[in-house]
Design a protein around this motif. Structure first.
Motif, PDB file in Angstrom:
ATOM      1  N   ASN A 160       0.814  -1.290   0.099  1.00 39.82           N
ATOM      2  CA  ASN A 160       0.001   0.018   0.097  1.00 39.82           C
ATOM      3  C   ASN A 160       0.723   1.091   0.064  1.00 39.82           C
ATOM      4  OD1 ASN A 160      -2.481  -1.337  -0.117  1.00 39.82           O
ATOM      5  ND2 ASN A 160      -2.688  -1.478   1.979  1.00 39.82           N
ATOM      6  N   ILE A 161       1.778   1.202   0.853  1.00 35.87           N
ATOM      7  CA  ILE A 161       2.801   2.290   0.912  1.00 35.87           C
ATOM      8  C   ILE A 161       3.411   2.650  -0.652  1.00 35.87           C
ATOM      9  CG2 ILE A 161       5.174   3.383   1.566  1.00 35.87           C
ATOM     10  CD1 ILE A 161       4.227   2.107   4.357  1.00 35.87           C
ATOM     11  N   VAL A 162       4.036   1.568  -1.221  1.00 34.50           N
ATOM     12  CA  VAL A 162       4.582   1.654  -2.548  1.00 34.50           C
ATOM     13  C   VAL A 162       3.634   2.137  -3.661  1.00 34.50           C
ATOM     14  CG1 VAL A 162       5.629   0.377  -4.359  1.00 34.50           C
ATOM     15  CG2 VAL A 162       6.353  -0.067  -2.177  1.00 34.50           C
ATOM     16  N   GLN A 163       2.473   1.580  -3.509  1.00 35.92           N
ATOM     17  CA  GLN A 163       1.199   1.894  -4.165  1.00 35.92           C
ATOM     18  C   GLN A 163       0.732   3.505  -4.109  1.00 35.92           C
ATOM     19  OE1 GLN A 163      -2.435  -0.143  -3.953  1.00 35.92           O
ATOM     20  NE2 GLN A 163      -2.971   0.065  -6.142  1.00 35.92           N
ATOM     21  N   SER A 164       0.851   4.002  -3.061  1.00 31.40           N
ATOM     22  CA  SER A 164       0.606   5.303  -2.724  1.00 31.40           C
ATOM     23  C   SER A 164       1.526   6.269  -3.219  1.00 31.40           C
ATOM     24  CB  SER A 164       0.168   5.524  -1.342  1.00 31.40           C
ATOM     25  OG  SER A 164       0.105   7.040  -0.960  1.00 31.40           O
ATOM     26  N   THR A 165       2.956   5.683  -3.200  1.00 33.47           N
ATOM     27  CA  THR A 165       4.089   6.812  -3.688  1.00 33.47           C
ATOM     28  C   THR A 165       3.810   6.619  -5.052  1.00 33.47           C
ATOM     29  OG1 THR A 165       5.291   5.959  -1.909  1.00 33.47           O
ATOM     30  CG2 THR A 165       6.546   6.588  -3.726  1.00 33.47           C
ATOM     31  N   HIS A 166       3.782   5.523  -5.761  1.00 35.91           N
ATOM     32  CA  HIS A 166       3.379   5.563  -7.216  1.00 35.91           C
ATOM     33  C   HIS A 166       2.465   6.529  -7.776  1.00 35.91           C
ATOM     34  CE1 HIS A 166       6.520   2.693  -7.901  1.00 35.91           C
ATOM     35  NE2 HIS A 166       5.938   1.648  -7.619  1.00 35.91           N
ATOM     36  N   GLN A 167       1.254   6.555  -7.106  1.00 36.00           N
ATOM     37  CA  GLN A 167      -0.077   7.391  -7.421  1.00 36.00           C
ATOM     38  C   GLN A 167       0.431   8.652  -7.239  1.00 36.00           C
ATOM     39  OE1 GLN A 167      -2.823   5.979  -4.437  1.00 36.00           O
ATOM     40  NE2 GLN A 167      -3.796   4.232  -6.077  1.00 36.00           N
ATOM     41  N   GLU A 168       1.129   9.080  -6.145  1.00 37.15           N
ATOM     42  CA  GLU A 168       1.825  10.612  -5.977  1.00 37.15           C
ATOM     43  C   GLU A 168       2.782  11.104  -7.215  1.00 37.15           C
ATOM     44  OE1 GLU A 168       0.641  13.033  -3.765  1.00 37.15           O
ATOM     45  OE2 GLU A 168      -0.766  11.400  -3.520  1.00 37.15           O
ATOM     46  N   ASP A 169       3.436  10.050  -7.570  1.00 35.05           N
ATOM     47  CA  ASP A 169       4.297  10.044  -8.779  1.00 35.05           C
ATOM     48  C   ASP A 169       3.814  10.651  -9.992  1.00 35.05           C
ATOM     49  OD1 ASP A 169       6.691   9.899  -6.911  1.00 35.05           O
ATOM     50  OD2 ASP A 169       7.154   7.926  -7.503  1.00 35.05           O
ATOM     51  N   LEU A 170       2.665   9.786 -10.186  1.00 34.83           N
ATOM     52  CA  LEU A 170       1.566   9.745 -11.300  1.00 34.83           C
ATOM     53  C   LEU A 170       1.011  11.108 -11.356  1.00 34.83           C
ATOM     54  CD1 LEU A 170       0.781   8.717 -13.843  1.00 34.83           C
ATOM     55  CD2 LEU A 170      -1.024   7.425 -12.593  1.00 34.83           C
ATOM     56  N   LYS A 171       0.579  11.404 -10.329  1.00 36.03           N
ATOM     57  CA  LYS A 171       0.223  12.931 -10.300  1.00 36.03           C
ATOM     58  C   LYS A 171       0.938  14.077 -10.526  1.00 36.03           C
ATOM     59  CE  LYS A 171      -3.409  11.875  -6.552  1.00 36.03           C
ATOM     60  NZ  LYS A 171      -3.519  12.095  -5.080  1.00 36.03           N
ATOM     61  N   TYR A 172       2.130  13.882 -10.017  1.00 35.43           N
ATOM     62  CA  TYR A 172       3.296  14.943 -10.399  1.00 35.43           C
ATOM     63  C   TYR A 172       3.340  14.976 -11.786  1.00 35.43           C
ATOM     64  CZ  TYR A 172       7.781  17.196 -10.396  1.00 35.43           C
ATOM     65  OH  TYR A 172       8.939  18.053 -10.554  1.00 35.43           O
ATOM     66  N   VAL A 173       3.899  13.696 -12.466  1.00 40.55           N
ATOM     67  CA  VAL A 173       4.191  13.583 -13.973  1.00 40.55           C
ATOM     68  C   VAL A 173       3.084  13.986 -14.588  1.00 40.55           C
ATOM     69  CG1 VAL A 173       4.816  12.026 -15.677  1.00 40.55           C
ATOM     70  CG2 VAL A 173       5.920  11.924 -13.356  1.00 40.55           C
ATOM     71  N   SER A 174       1.692  14.008 -14.324  1.00 41.34           N
ATOM     72  CA  SER A 174       0.455  14.238 -15.163  1.00 41.34           C
ATOM     73  C   SER A 174       0.674  15.428 -14.986  1.00 41.34           C
ATOM     74  CB  SER A 174      -0.802  13.490 -14.417  1.00 41.34           C
ATOM     75  OG  SER A 174      -0.575  12.239 -14.571  1.00 41.34           O
ATOM     76  N   LYS A 175       0.832  16.257 -13.907  1.00 41.64           N
ATOM     77  CA  LYS A 175       0.850  17.741 -13.768  1.00 41.64           C
ATOM     78  C   LYS A 175       1.821  18.558 -14.816  1.00 41.64           C
ATOM     79  CE  LYS A 175      -1.327  21.167 -12.132  1.00 41.64           C
ATOM     80  NZ  LYS A 175      -2.433  21.521 -12.784  1.00 41.64           N
ATOM     81  N   LEU A 176       2.996  17.884 -14.849  1.00 43.69           N
ATOM     82  CA  LEU A 176       4.108  18.497 -15.682  1.00 43.69           C
ATOM     83  C   LEU A 176       3.490  18.127 -17.216  1.00 43.69           C
ATOM     84  CD1 LEU A 176       7.475  16.820 -14.128  1.00 43.69           C
ATOM     85  CD2 LEU A 176       6.519  19.236 -14.013  1.00 43.69           C
ATOM     86  N   MET A 177       3.098  17.010 -17.598  1.00 40.50           N
ATOM     87  CA  MET A 177       2.783  16.832 -18.875  1.00 40.50           C
ATOM     88  C   MET A 177       1.553  17.927 -19.288  1.00 40.50           C
ATOM     89  SD  MET A 177       4.468  14.713 -20.411  1.00 40.50           S
ATOM     90  CE  MET A 177       3.388  14.931 -21.912  1.00 40.50           C
ATOM     91  N   GLU A 178       0.634  17.995 -18.308  1.00 35.07           N
ATOM     92  CA  GLU A 178      -0.333  18.921 -18.561  1.00 35.07           C
ATOM     93  C   GLU A 178       0.294  20.485 -19.012  1.00 35.07           C
ATOM     94  OE1 GLU A 178      -3.902  21.207 -16.131  1.00 35.07           O
ATOM     95  OE2 GLU A 178      -3.196  19.359 -15.461  1.00 35.07           O
ATOM     96  N   ASN A 179       1.240  20.708 -18.242  1.00 26.98           N
ATOM     97  CA  ASN A 179       1.793  21.967 -18.108  1.00 26.98           C
ATOM     98  C   ASN A 179       2.613  22.161 -19.653  1.00 26.98           C
ATOM     99  OD1 ASN A 179       1.034  23.388 -15.908  1.00 26.98           O
ATOM    100  ND2 ASN A 179       2.602  22.122 -14.855  1.00 26.98           N
ATOM    101  N   PHE A 180       3.156  21.020 -19.836  1.00 22.92           N
ATOM    102  CA  PHE A 180       4.031  20.861 -21.257  1.00 22.92           C
ATOM    103  C   PHE A 180       3.248  21.101 -22.285  1.00 22.92           C
ATOM    104  CE2 PHE A 180       5.666  18.341 -24.630  1.00 22.92           C
ATOM    105  CZ  PHE A 180       6.695  18.954 -25.121  1.00 22.92           C
ATOM    106  N   LEU A 181       2.172  20.158 -22.324  1.00 17.35           N
ATOM    107  CA  LEU A 181       1.251  20.046 -23.599  1.00 17.35           C
ATOM    108  C   LEU A 181       0.454  21.429 -23.852  1.00 17.35           C
ATOM    109  CD1 LEU A 181      -0.128  16.609 -23.289  1.00 17.35           C
ATOM    110  CD2 LEU A 181       1.560  17.312 -24.763  1.00 17.35           C
ATOM    111  N   TRP A 182       0.283  22.212 -22.608  1.00 15.83           N
ATOM    112  CA  TRP A 182      -0.519  23.743 -22.721  1.00 15.83           C
ATOM    113  C   TRP A 182       0.303  24.301 -23.246  1.00 15.83           C
ATOM    114  CZ3 TRP A 182      -1.397  28.656 -21.898  1.00 15.83           C
ATOM    115  CH2 TRP A 182      -2.580  29.065 -21.830  1.00 15.83           C
ATOM    116  N   THR A 183       1.542  24.551 -22.786  1.00 21.36           N
ATOM    117  CA  THR A 183       2.696  25.619 -23.190  1.00 21.36           C
ATOM    118  C   THR A 183       2.877  25.192 -24.543  1.00 21.36           C
ATOM    119  OG1 THR A 183       3.492  25.537 -21.005  1.00 21.36           O
ATOM    120  CG2 THR A 183       4.941  26.474 -22.666  1.00 21.36           C
TER     121      THR A 183
END
Length: 176
Positions: free
Chosen positions: A96-119
């Motif tokens: 559960n800890i590892v899964q939670s960490t991966h979910q947080e990483d995915l949120k971070y990467v998704s936000k970066l991709m959103e910013n990149f694609l928008w720009t």
């Protein structure tokens, strides 16, 4: 037969650690596959029999990433008649800890991709590519990129004063 099969299963699993040219382990894997397949013919897959589940799983899905197999192994261990409940609880907690960490990483990467694609969707002219690369690359922090995206989405010219210098040109590009 159970102990022998477990030993052969262990040999089979260990054979995947061989390096190129280790012919003895290649022969050991071939032998183990033959024995395990024979075991499965004699002992049809029984969802209540941990050994047949382990053998079937090893033969069919060995090449999965280890982390993806973790939940499966936790479920199998949970069905054992004799098991260490503390070890099981620790395995579930770790999963559960590892899964939670991966979910947080995915949120971070998704936000970066959103910013990149928008720009790149707004500022696509070739003369601004170096500026975008500096903003989106390893220069901009997530907070800076979120502020930048928010400012551009709201078309807030006053926000440019709060942007770092390297982001101002990108911010002003749509206005040119």
């Amino acid at each position: 037969m159970g102990d022998d099969t477990m030993a052969i299963l262990s040999l089979y699993e260990a054979s995947f650690l061989m390096t190129d040219g280790e012919s003895i382990l290649e022969k050991a894997r071939d032998f183990a596959i033959k024995c395990l397949e024979e075991y499965m013919k004699k002992n049809k897959l029984d969802q209540n029999d941990n050994l047949s589940l382990l053998v079937s799983h090893a033969l069919e899905l060995h090449w999965r990433m280890l982390r993806l197999k973790t939940q499966w192994f936790i479920d199998v261990y949970d069905r054992k008649k004799v098991m260490n409940s503390s070890l099981l609880e620790l395995a579930k907690l770790d999963f559960n800890i590892v899964q939670s960490t991966h979910q947080e990483d995915l949120k971070y990467v998704s936000k970066l991709m959103e910013n990149f694609l928008w720009t790149v969707g707004v500022v696509f002219e070739p003369q601004f590519l170096m500026e975008i690369d500096g903003v989106i690359g390893d220069v901009g922090t997530l907070d800076e990129l979120e502020f930048f995206t928010d400012a551009v989405e709201r078309w807030n010219m006053n926000a440019r004063d709060q942007l770092p210098d390297y982001m101002k040109m990108c911010f002003l590009a749509p206005y040119c």
